[in-house]
Scaffold this motif. Sequence first.
Motif, PDB file in Angstrom:
ATOM      1  N   THR A  57     -11.894   1.026   5.285  1.00  0.00           N
ATOM      2  CA  THR A  57     -11.077   0.404   4.312  1.00  0.00           C
ATOM      3  C   THR A  57     -11.849   0.122   3.129  1.00  0.00           C
ATOM      4  O   THR A  57     -11.285   0.200   1.726  1.00  0.00           O
ATOM      5  N   VAL A  58     -13.253   0.578   2.896  1.00  0.00           N
ATOM      6  CA  VAL A  58     -13.951   0.479   1.781  1.00  0.00           C
ATOM      7  C   VAL A  58     -13.588   1.821   0.765  1.00  0.00           C
ATOM      8  O   VAL A  58     -13.350   2.743   1.414  1.00  0.00           O
ATOM      9  N   GLY A  59     -13.231   1.626  -0.394  1.00  0.00           N
ATOM     10  CA  GLY A  59     -12.845   2.584  -1.275  1.00  0.00           C
ATOM     11  C   GLY A  59     -11.392   2.736  -1.160  1.00  0.00           C
ATOM     12  O   GLY A  59     -11.015   3.891  -1.673  1.00  0.00           O
ATOM     13  N   HIS A  60     -10.564   1.801  -0.795  1.00  0.00           N
ATOM     14  CA  HIS A  60      -9.192   2.125  -0.343  1.00  0.00           C
ATOM     15  C   HIS A  60      -8.436   2.023  -1.862  1.00  0.00           C
ATOM     16  O   HIS A  60      -7.370   2.582  -1.870  1.00  0.00           O
ATOM     17  N   ALA A  61      -8.955   1.634  -2.825  1.00  0.00           N
ATOM     18  CA  ALA A  61      -8.243   1.770  -4.250  1.00  0.00           C
ATOM     19  C   ALA A  61      -8.085   3.157  -4.628  1.00  0.00           C
ATOM     20  O   ALA A  61      -7.236   3.446  -5.489  1.00  0.00           O
ATOM     21  N   VAL A  62      -8.866   3.969  -4.062  1.00  0.00           N
ATOM     22  CA  VAL A  62      -8.808   5.386  -4.403  1.00  0.00           C
ATOM     23  C   VAL A  62      -7.577   6.179  -3.786  1.00  0.00           C
ATOM     24  O   VAL A  62      -7.172   7.179  -4.396  1.00  0.00           O
ATOM     25  N   ILE A  63      -7.236   5.585  -2.799  1.00  0.00           N
ATOM     26  CA  ILE A  63      -6.325   6.322  -1.660  1.00  0.00           C
ATOM     27  C   ILE A  63      -5.074   6.869  -2.399  1.00  0.00           C
ATOM     28  O   ILE A  63      -4.505   7.958  -2.295  1.00  0.00           O
ATOM     29  N   PRO A  64      -4.357   6.002  -3.410  1.00  0.00           N
ATOM     30  CA  PRO A  64      -3.155   6.316  -4.140  1.00  0.00           C
ATOM     31  C   PRO A  64      -3.246   7.761  -4.627  1.00  0.00           C
ATOM     32  O   PRO A  64      -2.072   8.216  -4.919  1.00  0.00           O
ATOM     33  N   LEU A  65      -4.357   7.997  -5.292  1.00  0.00           N
ATOM     34  CA  LEU A  65      -4.662   9.596  -6.148  1.00  0.00           C
ATOM     35  C   LEU A  65      -4.636  10.663  -5.094  1.00  0.00           C
ATOM     36  O   LEU A  65      -4.272  11.815  -5.392  1.00  0.00           O
ATOM     37  N   TYR A  66      -4.711  10.410  -3.729  1.00  0.00           N
ATOM     38  CA  TYR A  66      -4.604  11.599  -2.957  1.00  0.00           C
ATOM     39  C   TYR A  66      -3.184  12.340  -3.086  1.00  0.00           C
ATOM     40  O   TYR A  66      -3.168  13.497  -2.467  1.00  0.00           O
ATOM     41  N   GLU A  67      -2.295  11.303  -3.315  1.00  0.00           N
ATOM     42  CA  GLU A  67      -0.852  11.796  -3.347  1.00  0.00           C
ATOM     43  C   GLU A  67      -0.838  13.069  -4.332  1.00  0.00           C
ATOM     44  O   GLU A  67      -0.116  14.213  -4.092  1.00  0.00           O
ATOM     45  N   GLN A  68      -1.420  12.886  -5.465  1.00  0.00           N
ATOM     46  CA  GLN A  68      -1.364  13.988  -6.535  1.00  0.00           C
ATOM     47  C   GLN A  68      -2.426  14.952  -6.385  1.00  0.00           C
ATOM     48  O   GLN A  68      -2.325  16.163  -6.530  1.00  0.00           O
ATOM     49  N   ALA A  69      -3.846  14.318  -5.738  1.00  0.00           N
ATOM     50  CA  ALA A  69      -4.655  15.314  -5.713  1.00  0.00           C
ATOM     51  C   ALA A  69      -4.546  16.379  -4.745  1.00  0.00           C
ATOM     52  O   ALA A  69      -4.900  17.699  -4.745  1.00  0.00           O
ATOM     53  N   LEU A  70      -3.418  16.163  -3.556  1.00  0.00           N
ATOM     54  CA  LEU A  70      -3.120  17.153  -2.922  1.00  0.00           C
ATOM     55  C   LEU A  70      -1.806  17.603  -2.772  1.00  0.00           C
ATOM     56  O   LEU A  70      -1.308  18.585  -1.856  1.00  0.00           O
ATOM     57  N   GLY A  71      -1.020  17.013  -3.533  1.00  0.00           N
ATOM     58  CA  GLY A  71       0.321  17.257  -3.594  1.00  0.00           C
ATOM     59  C   GLY A  71       1.155  17.045  -2.535  1.00  0.00           C
ATOM     60  O   GLY A  71       2.265  17.897  -2.184  1.00  0.00           O
ATOM     61  N   LEU A  72       0.785  15.925  -1.601  1.00  0.00           N
ATOM     62  CA  LEU A  72       1.463  15.510  -0.472  1.00  0.00           C
ATOM     63  C   LEU A  72       2.046  14.173  -0.680  1.00  0.00           C
ATOM     64  O   LEU A  72       1.362  13.273  -1.062  1.00  0.00           O
ATOM     65  N   PRO A  73       3.209  13.862  -0.144  1.00  0.00           N
ATOM     66  CA  PRO A  73       3.713  12.382  -0.081  1.00  0.00           C
ATOM     67  C   PRO A  73       2.890  11.529   0.522  1.00  0.00           C
ATOM     68  O   PRO A  73       2.188  11.699   1.825  1.00  0.00           O
TER      69      PRO A  73
END
Length: 652
Positions: A57-73
Amino acid sequence: MSGLKVVALISGGKDSFFSILHCIANGHDVVALANLHPPLKHGKEAVEDLDSYMYQTVGHAVIPLYEQALGLPLYRQGIVGAALNQDKSYGPATGLADADEDETESLIPLLRKVKAAHPEVNAVSTGAIMSDYQRTRVESVALRLGLTPLSYLWQWPSLPPRTQASLLEDMAGVGQDSRIIKVASGGLDESFLWQNVADRRTVARLTKAAQRFGSSTDGAVLGEGGEYETLAVDGPGPLWKASIVLEEDHRRVVRGEAGSVALHLREPRLIPKSKSEEDTAAPRIPPLLDPVFADMLGRLRTGATESQDTSDPLPAESTHFDMAASMYTDGVARLLSGRTGDGQTVAAQMQSIMESLTTDTSNLLPHAGLASIIYTTIILRNMADFAAINPIYGSYFTSPNPPARVTIACANVLPDGCDVMVGVTCLYSPSLYGAAERHALHVQSRSYWAPANIGPYSQAVTLPISSGTEAGHIVYIAGQIPLVPASMALASSGIGLVSHDHALQTVLALQHLCRIGEAMSVRRWIAAVAFVTHSSSDSTPTLPQMARRAWLALFNSEPETHNEADEAEDFDVWNITHRAGHGALQAQGTEPNGPPAFTKHDPPPMWVVRVDALPRGASIEWVGYGTTKDDIPSSEIRHLHYFLNVFRQRIL
């Protein structure tokens, strides 16, 4: 074979993203990402670092960016509950009364949400490498939801070239950039933070730390014991559409308990990739065969190995084990052989057999009942009946780690009117029911390591040799057929030559046996049986000859170093670390050079038996028995006696 539609579980760490690359390399389509985040604090702010046994769970604040970074929902769900069930293996039957409050069960609403939005999803990817604790929990949830679990990184350090650093080197080879954001080991300090874990200098430092405080075989280099955690910020195109950037003044060092140090991250941003950056190499896929077995395959195909018959039979007095006796008890083991049932159909007979074991009034099974069974053999009149009996059999083994199993079809060894016959070996001594005396391996995920066992049987289960623990265990390994682990397809040379297919299948199935034996700490092999289906006219050399040559070649290969630290059975770094809290790496031994891991000795006896059919249309199935410590004669394996007597007219 058509690819699967995959939802990838991501924590932000290096392994889940590298596993996605391997899903794609194996022809699957990753359609969504899924993540569990810490519960909200005071209704809006999430806890920065939840002390979870299961989820990073550490660093979880970055997780939402993966949707755009990978182009996957991306689909997210809050973690509910705690690690109530801390057993190494997990399943619904092992849960407590309030099983829904176990943190593992938080995966269910998350994956249901994904399936509702993407009905085509039929598989789930995870980055598990060595932790049975994590793998079995994802498998339990995935299979209950009808999803195929994929763990392509499973047992990576045991695959060629058999070093932990190879995984990090492979990540570097495709340009995956994962930064260390937390350290929690006496061997690591603040200077490791925000270093690329796959950078050559970082890998060298991690390896040096492992040599001082752990070992290069216990997962420490990969952070498998919680020594460190990572955050993926960049990777190869076309998977990665953008890089994640965190400026230095947006990374704050936070000191935690027991000497741990982490980074608090804020205001991450994305930098889109150019088209030229999307042209990158695919990840390296480990070779199908270890060097020892690749050499064995070459020798079989060229006929370089001597055609020596290693089928040294048991002494005459031992082979006359009384088949009329349906029960044999010896020390801690009890064999119930040749169990048949009533009924006009094979399904009815199987139901009758299982009911007779469950409701036995003659005390054939000890008071632990079916839970005491460690090994079963099923002989069918027709392999086509397997689909009818397997669900019935499986309904009686719902707990994690069911018995290891061998299934074959051979009509003329069955009594008239009998369509299925079952033999079981169980743990008999009432003083040995403790979980510490029964070790098992039940991997249900696809990987590059060995075939997944989807269903009611484990790859291997152990039985104490005697009532004392010093003598070690006998390891009963499930029958191994030549499936390619990553695809679960029957192996083929692809050149249309029967002899080449037979050679590949002989060697690959034997490698499966040895890899499972290594994972179960087998140090000496006791005996083996190779069941074959083809006649001697099918190829030159014949399949029985190939099996004997392969067995002989296994014991004539170059000796390997022996890691004394590996003798600690049931070893799971993640589980042990978390049960004891985040601690320093523990001193271990040295790394073995490569397979096979057992102690070299003269070839034990092996037999070749011709049968009518094997699962999945395979032409060979290896059955093996090993020991974790002391050498014992094959005459001690009563289930082997049972086999040899049943098939005494079909031994080649």
